[in-house]
Motif scaffolding. Structure first.
Motif, PDB file in Angstrom:
ATOM      1  N   ARG A  58      38.914  39.428  91.634  1.00 13.84           N
ATOM      2  CA  ARG A  58      40.054  40.202  92.122  1.00 13.84           C
ATOM      3  C   ARG A  58      41.003  40.558  90.973  1.00 13.84           C
ATOM      4  NH1 ARG A  58      44.681  38.529  93.105  1.00 13.84           N
ATOM      5  NH2 ARG A  58      44.131  36.347  93.356  1.00 13.84           N
ATOM      6  N   ILE A  59      41.337  39.575  90.133  1.00 11.18           N
ATOM      7  CA  ILE A  59      42.251  39.798  89.014  1.00 11.18           C
ATOM      8  C   ILE A  59      41.695  40.844  88.048  1.00 11.18           C
ATOM      9  CG2 ILE A  59      43.181  38.685  86.931  1.00 11.18           C
ATOM     10  CD1 ILE A  59      43.463  36.129  88.718  1.00 11.18           C
ATOM     11  N   LEU A  60      40.386  40.815  87.837  1.00 10.77           N
ATOM     12  CA  LEU A  60      39.747  41.746  86.901  1.00 10.77           C
ATOM     13  C   LEU A  60      39.275  43.043  87.569  1.00 10.77           C
ATOM     14  CD1 LEU A  60      37.711  39.138  84.845  1.00 10.77           C
ATOM     15  CD2 LEU A  60      39.695  40.456  84.071  1.00 10.77           C
ATOM     16  N   HIS A  61      39.555  43.192  88.861  1.00  9.06           N
ATOM     17  CA  HIS A  61      39.162  44.391  89.618  1.00  9.06           C
ATOM     18  C   HIS A  61      37.661  44.640  89.521  1.00  9.06           C
ATOM     19  CE1 HIS A  61      43.443  45.213  89.977  1.00  9.06           C
ATOM     20  NE2 HIS A  61      43.525  45.002  88.675  1.00  9.06           N
ATOM     21  N   LEU A  62      36.886  43.610  89.770  1.00  2.00           N
ATOM     22  CA  LEU A  62      35.430  43.693  89.636  1.00  2.00           C
ATOM     23  C   LEU A  62      34.695  43.763  90.968  1.00  2.00           C
ATOM     24  CD1 LEU A  62      34.851  41.040  86.812  1.00  2.00           C
ATOM     25  CD2 LEU A  62      34.901  43.527  86.596  1.00  2.00           C
ATOM     26  N   GLU A  63      35.395  43.913  92.076  1.00  3.41           N
ATOM     27  CA  GLU A  63      34.739  43.866  93.380  1.00  3.41           C
ATOM     28  C   GLU A  63      33.598  44.873  93.497  1.00  3.41           C
ATOM     29  OE1 GLU A  63      38.113  43.794  93.130  1.00  3.41           O
ATOM     30  OE2 GLU A  63      38.714  41.952  94.151  1.00  3.41           O
ATOM     31  N   SER A  64      33.842  46.121  93.096  1.00  6.25           N
ATOM     32  CA  SER A  64      32.788  47.133  93.262  1.00  6.25           C
ATOM     33  C   SER A  64      31.611  46.871  92.315  1.00  6.25           C
ATOM     34  CB  SER A  64      33.339  48.545  93.054  1.00  6.25           C
ATOM     35  OG  SER A  64      33.850  48.696  91.749  1.00  6.25           O
ATOM     36  N   TYR A  66      30.719  43.960  91.208  1.00  3.65           N
ATOM     37  CA  TYR A  66      30.079  42.756  91.732  1.00  3.65           C
ATOM     38  C   TYR A  66      29.151  43.116  92.897  1.00  3.65           C
ATOM     39  CZ  TYR A  66      29.569  38.131  93.837  1.00  3.65           C
ATOM     40  OH  TYR A  66      29.061  36.972  94.366  1.00  3.65           O
ATOM     41  N   LYS A  67      29.644  43.953  93.805  1.00  2.00           N
ATOM     42  CA  LYS A  67      28.822  44.374  94.948  1.00  2.00           C
ATOM     43  C   LYS A  67      27.606  45.169  94.483  1.00  2.00           C
ATOM     44  CE  LYS A  67      32.547  44.361  98.302  1.00  2.00           C
ATOM     45  NZ  LYS A  67      33.510  45.148  99.066  1.00  2.00           N
ATOM     46  N   LYS A  68      27.797  46.053  93.509  1.00  2.00           N
ATOM     47  CA  LYS A  68      26.693  46.832  92.954  1.00  2.00           C
ATOM     48  C   LYS A  68      25.658  45.904  92.322  1.00  2.00           C
ATOM     49  CE  LYS A  68      25.719  50.321  89.431  1.00  2.00           C
ATOM     50  NZ  LYS A  68      26.275  51.077  88.309  1.00  2.00           N
ATOM     51  N   ASN A  69      26.123  44.904  91.596  1.00  2.00           N
ATOM     52  CA  ASN A  69      25.231  43.941  90.957  1.00  2.00           C
ATOM     53  C   ASN A  69      24.404  43.199  91.998  1.00  2.00           C
ATOM     54  OD1 ASN A  69      24.243  42.217  88.695  1.00  2.00           O
ATOM     55  ND2 ASN A  69      25.415  40.652  89.771  1.00  2.00           N
ATOM     56  N   LYS A  70      25.018  42.847  93.110  1.00  2.00           N
ATOM     57  CA  LYS A  70      24.326  42.085  94.160  1.00  2.00           C
ATOM     58  C   LYS A  70      23.178  42.883  94.784  1.00  2.00           C
ATOM     59  CE  LYS A  70      26.121  38.102  94.167  1.00  2.00           C
ATOM     60  NZ  LYS A  70      25.282  36.999  93.735  1.00  2.00           N
ATOM     61  N   THR A  71      23.228  44.194  94.709  1.00  2.00           N
ATOM     62  CA  THR A  71      22.166  45.020  95.301  1.00  2.00           C
ATOM     63  C   THR A  71      20.973  45.205  94.361  1.00  2.00           C
ATOM     64  OG1 THR A  71      23.092  47.116  94.523  1.00  2.00           O
ATOM     65  CG2 THR A  71      23.877  46.304  96.659  1.00  2.00           C
ATOM     66  N   GLN A  72      21.114  44.775  93.109  1.00  2.00           N
ATOM     67  CA  GLN A  72      20.044  44.934  92.126  1.00  2.00           C
ATOM     68  C   GLN A  72      18.880  43.998  92.447  1.00  2.00           C
ATOM     69  OE1 GLN A  72      20.419  47.426  89.698  1.00  2.00           O
ATOM     70  NE2 GLN A  72      22.201  47.767  91.008  1.00  2.00           N
ATOM     71  N   GLU A  73      17.689  44.382  92.004  1.00  2.00           N
ATOM     72  CA  GLU A  73      16.497  43.565  92.224  1.00  2.00           C
ATOM     73  C   GLU A  73      16.642  42.187  91.569  1.00  2.00           C
ATOM     74  OE1 GLU A  73      11.849  43.859  91.000  1.00  2.00           O
ATOM     75  OE2 GLU A  73      12.778  45.675  91.839  1.00  2.00           O
ATOM     76  N   ALA A  74      17.219  42.167  90.363  1.00  2.00           N
ATOM     77  CA  ALA A  74      17.469  40.910  89.661  1.00  2.00           C
ATOM     78  C   ALA A  74      18.948  40.871  89.263  1.00  2.00           C
ATOM     79  CB  ALA A  74      16.578  40.796  88.432  1.00  2.00           C
ATOM     80  N   PRO A  75      19.829  40.498  90.208  1.00  2.00           N
ATOM     81  CA  PRO A  75      21.269  40.519  89.898  1.00  2.00           C
ATOM     82  C   PRO A  75      21.629  39.520  88.801  1.00  2.00           C
ATOM     83  CG  PRO A  75      20.870  39.535  92.054  1.00  2.00           C
ATOM     84  CD  PRO A  75      19.560  40.024  91.549  1.00  2.00           C
ATOM     85  N   LEU A  76      22.603  39.898  88.015  1.00  2.00           N
ATOM     86  CA  LEU A  76      23.100  39.025  86.957  1.00  2.00           C
ATOM     87  C   LEU A  76      23.920  37.901  87.579  1.00  2.00           C
ATOM     88  CD1 LEU A  76      24.160  41.902  84.576  1.00  2.00           C
ATOM     89  CD2 LEU A  76      22.162  40.425  84.329  1.00  2.00           C
ATOM     90  N   LYS A  77      23.921  36.748  86.931  1.00  2.00           N
ATOM     91  CA  LYS A  77      24.581  35.569  87.496  1.00  2.00           C
ATOM     92  C   LYS A  77      26.068  35.485  87.170  1.00  2.00           C
ATOM     93  CE  LYS A  77      20.537  32.562  87.612  1.00  2.00           C
ATOM     94  NZ  LYS A  77      19.969  31.289  87.157  1.00  2.00           N
ATOM     95  N   ALA A  78      26.441  35.879  85.978  1.00  2.00           N
ATOM     96  CA  ALA A  78      27.809  35.676  85.510  1.00  2.00           C
ATOM     97  C   ALA A  78      28.600  36.984  85.491  1.00  2.00           C
ATOM     98  CB  ALA A  78      27.789  35.061  84.115  1.00  2.00           C
TER      99      ALA A  78
END
Length: 119
Positions: A58-64, A66-78
Motif C-alpha cells: 500500500r505504501i509503495l502503491h504496488l497493488e496493481s 502485485y495483482k498483475k504478478n499473481k496472474t503470471q504463470e510463475a509469479p515472483l515471490k518478493a
C-alpha cells in the motif's frame, strides 16, 4: 525553515524505513535467514519498521503490479522482484522505441541524402 527541514528529515527517515522493510521482505521470501539476522544486527528494526506485507504494498502503491504478478504463470515471490521486473520491462519498451525512432530518423536522412547510405 524548521518545518521544511523537519519534513525533509521525516521523509528521508521514512524512505530509509520503507527501503529497509522492502529488503527484509525480500530476504524473508528468499529464505535468507543468516543475511536477515546480519541486517537486523547492523540495522535494527524500529517502531516504524513495516512488518506487514500488505502495508508495504500500500505504501509503495504496488497493488496493481502485485495483482498483475499473481496472474503470471510463475509469479515472483518478493515485492522487490516485482518492482525490478516492472522497471526492466518499462525501460525495455522505452529503449525499443528509441531504437526504432533512431532507425526511422536515419532512414529519412538517407532518403534526403543528408547522411550517406550504409553499405
Amino acid at each position: 525553515t524548521f518545518c521544511v527541514h523537519h519534513f525533509i528529515f521525516k521523509m528521508n527517515n521514512s524512505v530509509e524505513e520503507v527501503a529497509a522493510s522492502l529488503v527484509r521482505e525480500y530476504l524473508s521470501r528468499k529464505g535468507l535467514k543468516k543475511t536477515m539476522t546480519s541486517m537486523d544486527q547492523e540495522l535494527p528494526r524500529t517502531d516504524t519498521s513495516i512488518s506487514n506485507r500488505s502495508d508495504l504494498r500500500r505504501i509503495l502503491h504496488l497493488e496493481s503490479l502485485y495483482k498483475k504478478n499473481k496472474t503470471q504463470e510463475a509469479p515472483l515471490k518478493a515485492l522487490l522482484e516485482v518492482i525490478v521486473k516492472h522497471h526492466m520491462e518499462e525501460n525495455t519498451g522505452i529503449n525499443a522505441n528509441i531504437s526504432r525512432g533512431t532507425e526511422q530518423c536515419a532512414f529519412l536522412l538517407q532518403q534526403q541524402d543528408i547522411v550517406p547510405k550504409s553499405k
